[in-house]
Structure formats: structure tokens, C-alpha cells
Design a protein around this motif. Sequence first.
Motif, PDB file in Angstrom:
ATOM      1  N   THR A   4       0.847  -1.188   0.000  1.00 15.86           N
ATOM      2  CA  THR A   4       0.000   0.000   0.000  1.00 15.86           C
ATOM      3  C   THR A   4       0.884   1.239   0.000  1.00 15.86           C
ATOM      4  OG1 THR A   4      -1.756  -1.167   1.183  1.00 15.86           O
ATOM      5  CG2 THR A   4      -1.787   1.240   1.268  1.00 15.86           C
ATOM      6  N   THR A   5       0.572   2.185  -0.889  1.00 15.92           N
ATOM      7  CA  THR A   5       1.489   3.300  -1.115  1.00 15.92           C
ATOM      8  C   THR A   5       0.730   4.611  -1.221  1.00 15.92           C
ATOM      9  OG1 THR A   5       2.962   1.807  -2.351  1.00 15.92           O
ATOM     10  CG2 THR A   5       3.330   4.176  -2.592  1.00 15.92           C
ATOM     11  N   GLU A   6       0.877   5.468  -0.216  1.00 19.85           N
ATOM     12  CA  GLU A   6       0.355   6.828  -0.304  1.00 19.85           C
ATOM     13  C   GLU A   6       1.381   7.696  -1.019  1.00 19.85           C
ATOM     14  OE1 GLU A   6      -1.468   8.657   3.150  1.00 19.85           O
ATOM     15  OE2 GLU A   6      -1.497   6.698   4.146  1.00 19.85           O
ATOM     16  N   LEU A   7       0.911   8.522  -1.928  1.00 15.54           N
ATOM     17  CA  LEU A   7       1.780   9.423  -2.682  1.00 15.54           C
ATOM     18  C   LEU A   7       1.713  10.802  -2.040  1.00 15.54           C
ATOM     19  CD1 LEU A   7       0.634   8.264  -6.228  1.00 15.54           C
ATOM     20  CD2 LEU A   7       2.574   7.424  -4.887  1.00 15.54           C
ATOM     21  N   VAL A   8       2.866  11.290  -1.594  1.00 23.74           N
ATOM     22  CA  VAL A   8       2.901  12.515  -0.801  1.00 23.74           C
ATOM     23  C   VAL A   8       3.320  13.726  -1.631  1.00 23.74           C
ATOM     24  CG1 VAL A   8       3.960  13.626   1.218  1.00 23.74           C
ATOM     25  CG2 VAL A   8       3.370  11.185   1.294  1.00 23.74           C
ATOM     26  N   ALA A   9       4.368  13.608  -2.440  1.00 24.74           N
ATOM     27  CA  ALA A   9       4.840  14.752  -3.222  1.00 24.74           C
ATOM     28  C   ALA A   9       5.659  14.266  -4.411  1.00 24.74           C
ATOM     29  CB  ALA A   9       5.693  15.684  -2.360  1.00 24.74           C
ATOM     30  N   LEU A  10       5.503  14.945  -5.540  1.00 24.66           N
ATOM     31  CA  LEU A  10       6.285  14.687  -6.753  1.00 24.66           C
ATOM     32  C   LEU A  10       7.088  15.935  -7.083  1.00 24.66           C
ATOM     33  CD1 LEU A  10       6.987  13.042  -9.345  1.00 24.66           C
ATOM     34  CD2 LEU A  10       4.936  14.054 -10.383  1.00 24.66           C
ATOM     35  N   ARG A  11       8.411  15.771  -7.149  1.00 23.27           N
ATOM     36  CA  ARG A  11       9.296  16.894  -7.466  1.00 23.27           C
ATOM     37  C   ARG A  11      10.195  16.515  -8.642  1.00 23.27           C
ATOM     38  NH1 ARG A  11       9.334  16.443  -1.966  1.00 23.27           N
ATOM     39  NH2 ARG A  11      11.240  15.197  -2.049  1.00 23.27           N
ATOM     40  N   THR A  12      10.448  17.483  -9.504  1.00 20.24           N
ATOM     41  CA  THR A  12      11.301  17.278 -10.685  1.00 20.24           C
ATOM     42  C   THR A  12      12.110  18.537 -10.936  1.00 20.24           C
ATOM     43  OG1 THR A  12       9.448  17.992 -12.076  1.00 20.24           O
ATOM     44  CG2 THR A  12       9.759  15.603 -11.815  1.00 20.24           C
ATOM     45  N   ASP A  13      13.112  18.433 -11.811  1.00 14.38           N
ATOM     46  CA  ASP A  13      13.894  19.627 -12.155  1.00 14.38           C
ATOM     47  C   ASP A  13      13.443  20.243 -13.472  1.00 14.38           C
ATOM     48  OD1 ASP A  13      14.853  17.675 -13.836  1.00 14.38           O
ATOM     49  OD2 ASP A  13      16.971  17.929 -13.324  1.00 14.38           O
ATOM     50  N   ALA A  14      12.259  19.873 -13.938  1.00 16.96           N
ATOM     51  CA  ALA A  14      11.629  20.488 -15.106  1.00 16.96           C
ATOM     52  C   ALA A  14      10.134  20.214 -14.994  1.00 16.96           C
ATOM     53  CB  ALA A  14      12.194  19.908 -16.402  1.00 16.96           C
ATOM     54  N   PRO A  15       9.307  21.023 -15.651  1.00 17.85           N
ATOM     55  CA  PRO A  15       7.856  20.820 -15.546  1.00 17.85           C
ATOM     56  C   PRO A  15       7.424  19.454 -16.082  1.00 17.85           C
ATOM     57  CG  PRO A  15       8.357  22.995 -16.447  1.00 17.85           C
ATOM     58  CD  PRO A  15       9.647  22.234 -16.431  1.00 17.85           C
ATOM     59  N   VAL A  16       6.289  18.986 -15.580  1.00 23.79           N
ATOM     60  CA  VAL A  16       5.694  17.749 -16.084  1.00 23.79           C
ATOM     61  C   VAL A  16       4.279  18.045 -16.548  1.00 23.79           C
ATOM     62  CG1 VAL A  16       7.064  16.417 -14.433  1.00 23.79           C
ATOM     63  CG2 VAL A  16       4.684  16.950 -13.916  1.00 23.79           C
ATOM     64  N   GLU A  17       3.787  17.191 -17.437  1.00 30.53           N
ATOM     65  CA  GLU A  17       2.404  17.272 -17.897  1.00 30.53           C
ATOM     66  C   GLU A  17       1.901  15.857 -18.135  1.00 30.53           C
ATOM     67  OE1 GLU A  17       3.283  17.844 -22.679  1.00 30.53           O
ATOM     68  OE2 GLU A  17       2.770  19.586 -21.449  1.00 30.53           O
ATOM     69  N   PRO A  18       0.593  15.639 -18.123  1.00 27.16           N
ATOM     70  CA  PRO A  18       0.084  14.293 -18.383  1.00 27.16           C
ATOM     71  C   PRO A  18       0.566  13.771 -19.731  1.00 27.16           C
ATOM     72  CG  PRO A  18      -1.658  15.697 -17.532  1.00 27.16           C
ATOM     73  CD  PRO A  18      -0.491  16.593 -17.820  1.00 27.16           C
ATOM     74  N   ALA A  19       0.970  12.528 -19.788  1.00 30.84           N
ATOM     75  CA  ALA A  19       1.409  11.936 -21.053  1.00 30.84           C
ATOM     76  C   ALA A  19       0.212  11.772 -21.973  1.00 30.84           C
ATOM     77  CB  ALA A  19       2.068  10.585 -20.796  1.00 30.84           C
ATOM     78  N   PRO A  20       0.395  11.996 -23.262  1.00 31.90           N
ATOM     79  CA  PRO A  20      -0.727  11.846 -24.196  1.00 31.90           C
ATOM     80  C   PRO A  20      -1.143  10.386 -24.329  1.00 31.90           C
ATOM     81  CG  PRO A  20       1.328  12.185 -25.392  1.00 31.90           C
ATOM     82  CD  PRO A  20       1.643  12.390 -23.946  1.00 31.90           C
ATOM     83  N   GLU A  21      -2.413  10.168 -24.604  1.00 28.64           N
ATOM     84  CA  GLU A  21      -2.892   8.821 -24.878  1.00 28.64           C
ATOM     85  C   GLU A  21      -2.298   8.333 -26.196  1.00 28.64           C
ATOM     86  OE1 GLU A  21      -4.603   6.937 -22.942  1.00 28.64           O
ATOM     87  OE2 GLU A  21      -5.053   8.409 -21.378  1.00 28.64           O
ATOM     88  N   ARG A  22      -1.945   7.065 -26.228  1.00 25.92           N
ATOM     89  CA  ARG A  22      -1.304   6.498 -27.409  1.00 25.92           C
ATOM     90  C   ARG A  22      -2.245   5.614 -28.229  1.00 25.92           C
ATOM     91  NH1 ARG A  22       2.704  10.034 -27.928  1.00 25.92           N
ATOM     92  NH2 ARG A  22       4.080  10.102 -26.106  1.00 25.92           N
ATOM     93  N   GLY A  23      -3.540   5.652 -27.911  1.00 26.31           N
ATOM     94  CA  GLY A  23      -4.502   4.887 -28.691  1.00 26.31           C
ATOM     95  C   GLY A  23      -4.452   3.398 -28.441  1.00 26.31           C
ATOM     96  N   ARG A  24      -3.937   2.994 -27.286  1.00 20.98           N
ATOM     97  CA  ARG A  24      -3.839   1.567 -26.992  1.00 20.98           C
ATOM     98  C   ARG A  24      -5.116   1.078 -26.318  1.00 20.98           C
ATOM     99  NH1 ARG A  24       1.842  -0.025 -24.446  1.00 20.98           N
ATOM    100  NH2 ARG A  24       0.958   0.956 -22.589  1.00 20.98           N
ATOM    101  N   ALA A  25      -5.464  -0.166 -26.580  1.00 24.20           N
ATOM    102  CA  ALA A  25      -6.644  -0.757 -25.960  1.00 24.20           C
ATOM    103  C   ALA A  25      -6.440  -0.874 -24.455  1.00 24.20           C
ATOM    104  CB  ALA A  25      -6.913  -2.134 -26.564  1.00 24.20           C
TER     105      ALA A  25
END
Length: 412
Positions: free
Chosen positions: A156-177
Motif C-alpha cells: 500500500t502506497t500513499e503518494l505525498v509529493a512529486l518533485r522534478t527539475d523540469a515541468p511535467v504534464e500528463p502523457a498523451p494517450e497512445r490509442g492503446r486498448a
Amino acid sequence: MNNTEHDRIATTVTTPVTADLLRGALDLERTARGVLPHRLPARARAQCTDGQLAMAESQPSGVRLVFRTRATAVELDVLPTKRVYTGAPPRPDGVYDLLVDGRLAGRASVAGGDTLTIDMATGTAEHRPGPVGTLRFTGLPGEAKDVEIWLPHNETTELVALRTDAPVEPAPERGRAVWLHHGSSISHGSDAASPTTTWPALAAARAGVELVNLGFGGGALLDPFTARTLRDAPADLISVKIGINLVNSDLMRLRAFVPAVHGFLDTIREGRPTTPLLVVSPIWCPIHEDTPGPSVPDLTALGAGRLSFRAAGDPAERAQGKLTLGVIREELARIVARRAEEDANLYHLDGRRLYGRTDAAELPLPDRLHPDAATHHRIGERFAELVFAAGGPFAHRGAVAEAGPAAEAAGS
């Protein structure tokens, strides 16, 4: 690209963990310290107070953070819950797999976290709080890329914070089933080496589909709320693996089993009338082939520091309707054959084609119930070949048209 406890990376961007960065989860609960991915929606969770199911569905098998970024360093603060079994050897820390553009690029674990101590002899459990830990991956390529962090399948994993050295955005959908799969602890991942090497994850990777894994350790019990979840979740392909938990929990007799299977499939078909639907019977498990449940801990093995199980039923009890794996396979084959006369998109797979008697002689189940890492590879490869390859029920469905996985739901 690994996790260390020293030398924090120079991250500059903190991104809230939201549903659009997660795949494989059906709900996201806000907690005091972060968010907790769930594999059952809140309404389903409210209909069952079983602690085993609550633990299993909150373990994020198949759940992954997915985002696009130019970041070369990623930090993820998490609060894991470690399981400790009294008298058994310590379990290893959960594993996080890092994928960059679909390829494994790192693997790490996080120490600390809460602890759940389970005494299998008495059936009691004790929860103790612990500290948040930090996962770190560095040295990533600086160009734009899709990054996936697969969360531990068995922690079981609670997600507390996400940090990066550049901005992130949702990955685009790739049309996979989208492949929606339900099963027991074997589908959950049992003793697989990492979250991307559970057999469903391996099969999904080979087939090029998006996995939503509703494999629940001890929780594949034909529950109506699970059927409704399968009915309502967006999916292009659905499979259900039925059997072992009904035997090792000694939950029902044959009289209840057959109508329960029909009802489970009826519920799925209410919302997914034409989606390819595969029913998979149990893999080979010698202790329960002809002996009913329940499964109980082998206290002799536990006293020697090993976790193992034995069948506590009596083969003679089959006459009173107690279930064995052999009985369940026969009934599932009959049920699917009967229903397939009116349902052209319903299929059956004998689980012994994934792992049978010969496989058990070569790769025995270490605790007599659960496959090890090598066996997960074998099952995943065989499932991909039998189900997704040419001639299989999910053949030529590895990628869908732009309409996407919700097309059928929108059109029904």
C-alpha cells in the motif's frame, strides 16, 4: 538512475499528484499526508468490511504515475505500508520500476513507512505508523520523454509529493486498448520480482495494451460490487480469472457457485454487452486439485521460518458440494460453452494452459499456492501468446481506433 538516502537532487518543480497523472487506479483518496490510489471505487469499498480485501485493493498492482517531461531528476515522497508476518522471514521492501519511453530505466525501493504486523496463526493484525520515505531517480535523458513510475504491486502506497527539475504534464494517450483484468493474488502479483513483472503486466507489455489490474489477493470471490466495477470501468477487453480463492476460502458450495458465476457475468454484460470477455479457470495447484479448502498456514513450516500452506478439507466432502479446482474448471467450461451459444464475444481459457502439471514439476509453487518470479514470466508469456496473438480471443486488439476505450460505453 537509482534511489539513495543522501544528496537530495536539485529539484525545482513540485507537481500535485492528480488523477490525470495516474493510470491503473479507479479512485484516488485524499489522506492527511497525500493521496492513496485505490483499485476499487469508494462505493464498492463501502460494501465490504473485509480487512484482507481492503489491504489488497489498496496495494497498487498495475498502478503507475505517467507523465511527459524533460526532467533529468525525479523525487517522489511516499508513505508505504510494510507487511510483517509473525514467525515468517522478513518481506523485502516494495519495488518501484521506472520506465522511460516504455523501457525499463531504473528500479528502486523505499525504506520506512507504516508497518502492518499479521499473525496468521491467530488472525490478528497490528498497524504501527512510520515515516515518509523518498524515492529518487537521477541521470534521466534531458529531452522530452514519457516517464512511468510503477508503484509496488504488493505494498500500500500513499503518494505525498512529486518533485522534478523540469515541468511535467500528463502523457498523451497512445490509442492503446485498455485491458481490464480481475483475479486472485496470482493476478495481483504474489511473489513477482517487481510491478512490471507480474504476469498481467508482462502480458500487457507484450500485447501493447493498457493494463487495469483488479487482481486482489484473497479477493476473487465473485463479489457483486466487483462485477459492477468491471461493468462500469472503461475497457476494451475484459478477463476474469475465477477459482482459487473460492476454494482456499471455502466460501461457497457448488449449488451457490454456478448461479454466482452466471450473475457475475450477467452484471458485466449489463454495461459491456459486446466487449470481448474471457473467463480463465485456475492454474494447476496440487494441494487443491482434488482436495477442498480451506487453505491454512502450515504451522510446522512457519515454525521453521517458512511460509507455506496446506489444504484442510477432505476429498470426500466433494459429495456435499465442496469445491475443488477440478470441479471449478469443469463447471466454468460448461457455463461458458452454454453462454457462448448466445454471446459471440465470450471466451474460455483453461488455466492449466498457463501453468499445468508439467510446469509444477519444473517450477513448483514455493508456498504451495503462489507462483514465484520465474513462473510469473512463464504465465505472462503464455497468456500473451494464447490470448493476444493470432487466433486468440483478444487478437488484433492491441491498439484501438481514435474513439478510445470509452467508445462502447458512450454508445450503449
